[in-house]
Scaffold this motif. Sequence first.
Motif, PDB file in Angstrom:
ATOM      1  N   LEU A 128      -6.641 -54.219 -12.724  1.00  0.00           N
ATOM      2  CA  LEU A 128      -5.403 -54.570 -12.222  1.00  0.00           C
ATOM      3  C   LEU A 128      -5.764 -55.356 -11.135  1.00  0.00           C
ATOM      4  N   ALA A 129      -5.037 -56.701 -10.677  1.00  0.00           N
ATOM      5  CA  ALA A 129      -5.111 -57.251  -9.354  1.00  0.00           C
ATOM      6  C   ALA A 129      -4.405 -56.452  -8.199  1.00  0.00           C
ATOM      7  N   ALA A 130      -5.047 -56.732  -7.080  1.00  0.00           N
ATOM      8  CA  ALA A 130      -4.122 -56.071  -5.881  1.00  0.00           C
ATOM      9  C   ALA A 130      -4.355 -57.278  -4.849  1.00  0.00           C
ATOM     10  N   SER A 131      -3.240 -57.136  -4.006  1.00  0.00           N
ATOM     11  CA  SER A 131      -3.526 -57.994  -2.831  1.00  0.00           C
ATOM     12  C   SER A 131      -3.276 -56.915  -1.677  1.00  0.00           C
ATOM     13  N   GLY A 132      -4.368 -56.761  -0.598  1.00  0.00           N
ATOM     14  CA  GLY A 132      -4.179 -55.698   0.366  1.00  0.00           C
ATOM     15  C   GLY A 132      -4.051 -54.510  -0.423  1.00  0.00           C
ATOM     16  N   GLU A 133      -3.130 -53.535  -0.187  1.00  0.00           N
ATOM     17  CA  GLU A 133      -3.080 -52.276  -0.738  1.00  0.00           C
ATOM     18  C   GLU A 133      -1.895 -52.356  -1.958  1.00  0.00           C
ATOM     19  N   ARG A 134      -1.515 -53.311  -2.067  1.00  0.00           N
ATOM     20  CA  ARG A 134      -0.402 -53.432  -3.046  1.00  0.00           C
ATOM     21  C   ARG A 134      -1.062 -54.031  -4.534  1.00  0.00           C
ATOM     22  N   GLN A 135      -0.862 -52.970  -5.766  1.00  0.00           N
ATOM     23  CA  GLN A 135      -1.203 -53.307  -6.983  1.00  0.00           C
ATOM     24  C   GLN A 135      -0.150 -54.033  -7.794  1.00  0.00           C
ATOM     25  N   HIS A 136      -0.716 -55.141  -8.448  1.00  0.00           N
ATOM     26  CA  HIS A 136       0.265 -55.785  -9.253  1.00  0.00           C
ATOM     27  C   HIS A 136       0.096 -55.436 -10.735  1.00  0.00           C
ATOM     28  N   PHE A 137       0.965 -54.642 -11.159  1.00  0.00           N
ATOM     29  CA  PHE A 137       0.833 -54.141 -12.509  1.00  0.00           C
ATOM     30  C   PHE A 137       0.945 -55.311 -13.648  1.00  0.00           C
ATOM     31  N   THR A 138       1.613 -56.236 -13.580  1.00  0.00           N
ATOM     32  CA  THR A 138       1.709 -57.177 -14.685  1.00  0.00           C
ATOM     33  C   THR A 138       0.689 -58.347 -14.294  1.00  0.00           C
ATOM     34  N   ILE A 139      -0.244 -58.490 -13.283  1.00  0.00           N
ATOM     35  CA  ILE A 139      -1.237 -59.035 -13.080  1.00  0.00           C
ATOM     36  C   ILE A 139      -2.553 -58.385 -13.542  1.00  0.00           C
ATOM     37  N   ALA A 149      -1.828 -48.174 -28.932  1.00  0.00           N
ATOM     38  CA  ALA A 149      -1.160 -47.192 -28.066  1.00  0.00           C
ATOM     39  C   ALA A 149      -0.262 -47.759 -27.190  1.00  0.00           C
ATOM     40  N   LEU A 150      -0.031 -48.892 -26.943  1.00  0.00           N
ATOM     41  CA  LEU A 150       1.208 -49.592 -26.213  1.00  0.00           C
ATOM     42  C   LEU A 150       2.497 -49.538 -27.098  1.00  0.00           C
ATOM     43  N   ARG A 151       2.115 -49.862 -28.373  1.00  0.00           N
ATOM     44  CA  ARG A 151       3.223 -50.146 -29.260  1.00  0.00           C
ATOM     45  C   ARG A 151       3.990 -48.508 -29.429  1.00  0.00           C
ATOM     46  N   ASP A 152       3.298 -47.623 -29.413  1.00  0.00           N
ATOM     47  CA  ASP A 152       3.616 -46.259 -29.587  1.00  0.00           C
ATOM     48  C   ASP A 152       4.415 -45.705 -28.257  1.00  0.00           C
ATOM     49  N   HIS A 153       3.700 -46.134 -27.061  1.00  0.00           N
ATOM     50  CA  HIS A 153       4.527 -46.066 -25.563  1.00  0.00           C
ATOM     51  C   HIS A 153       5.897 -46.624 -25.890  1.00  0.00           C
ATOM     52  N   LEU A 154       5.884 -47.909 -26.114  1.00  0.00           N
ATOM     53  CA  LEU A 154       7.396 -48.644 -26.152  1.00  0.00           C
ATOM     54  C   LEU A 154       8.176 -47.672 -27.102  1.00  0.00           C
ATOM     55  N   GLU A 155       7.687 -47.489 -28.390  1.00  0.00           N
ATOM     56  CA  GLU A 155       8.238 -46.935 -29.405  1.00  0.00           C
ATOM     57  C   GLU A 155       9.148 -45.472 -29.050  1.00  0.00           C
ATOM     58  N   ARG A 156       8.286 -44.796 -28.224  1.00  0.00           N
ATOM     59  CA  ARG A 156       8.870 -43.693 -27.602  1.00  0.00           C
ATOM     60  C   ARG A 156       9.993 -43.696 -26.690  1.00  0.00           C
ATOM     61  N   GLY A 157      10.031 -45.056 -26.033  1.00  0.00           N
ATOM     62  CA  GLY A 157      11.275 -45.327 -25.228  1.00  0.00           C
ATOM     63  C   GLY A 157      10.803 -45.481 -23.934  1.00  0.00           C
ATOM     64  N   GLU A 158       9.304 -45.666 -23.424  1.00  0.00           N
ATOM     65  CA  GLU A 158       8.933 -45.598 -22.216  1.00  0.00           C
ATOM     66  C   GLU A 158       8.756 -46.983 -21.862  1.00  0.00           C
ATOM     67  N   ARG A 159       9.194 -47.660 -20.937  1.00  0.00           N
ATOM     68  CA  ARG A 159       9.281 -49.103 -20.414  1.00  0.00           C
ATOM     69  C   ARG A 159       8.333 -49.213 -19.300  1.00  0.00           C
ATOM     70  N   ARG A 160       7.923 -48.341 -18.531  1.00  0.00           N
ATOM     71  CA  ARG A 160       7.325 -48.331 -17.372  1.00  0.00           C
ATOM     72  C   ARG A 160       5.937 -48.870 -17.463  1.00  0.00           C
TER      73      ARG A 160
END
Length: 204
Positions: A128-139, A149-160
Amino acid sequence: MSLPSPVLGLILAGGQARRMGGGDKPLLRLGGRTLMERVVERLGPQCGAGLALSANGDPARFAGFPGPILPDPLPGQPGPLAGILAGLEYAAAHGVARVVSVSGDAPFLPADLVARLLAVASETGIALAASGERQHFTIALWPTALRDALRDHLERGERRVGAFIARHGAAVASWPVEPMDPFLNINTPEDLAAANVLGSQIRI
């Protein structure tokens, strides 16, 4: 000059930009150029496997983008993880082992983003990239080995995004926030105005 890393750069076009009044945030203009053009300019030279764009809807609105435009591989627009899944599956199909995702509304990305994420990542891990103490999950840097594993995560209804990262773990590379946050993203008209001021100060 070092060669670009053999990763696919994935630009996430984002959601419906309600706080900006709707439309595609990457097509907003900053200093006479679109945010998308600025992201492409900063990310492209770092990615030896080229660039892709995660976007739903009519791809014609992104005419001129230098790579494929990937719709979500799952229905219901389940958010940025679906875009990341599209990028991982595309990369795997083309023999590319890693994807670096970035936001399409982050016009000040650092020139060492990919190199520093690769430096902290394990062979099969997320970084992950971070700036200061903040992590940027989509960078972040994503190994294509996690696509099932990601497809399975989404197909279970998890979006986070954070929940998926917490389950698999991630290394972190951090950048300073002064003189400016390199991961500043544009969410509101006020953000765009502030970015124009910053851009004029650093002559983007």
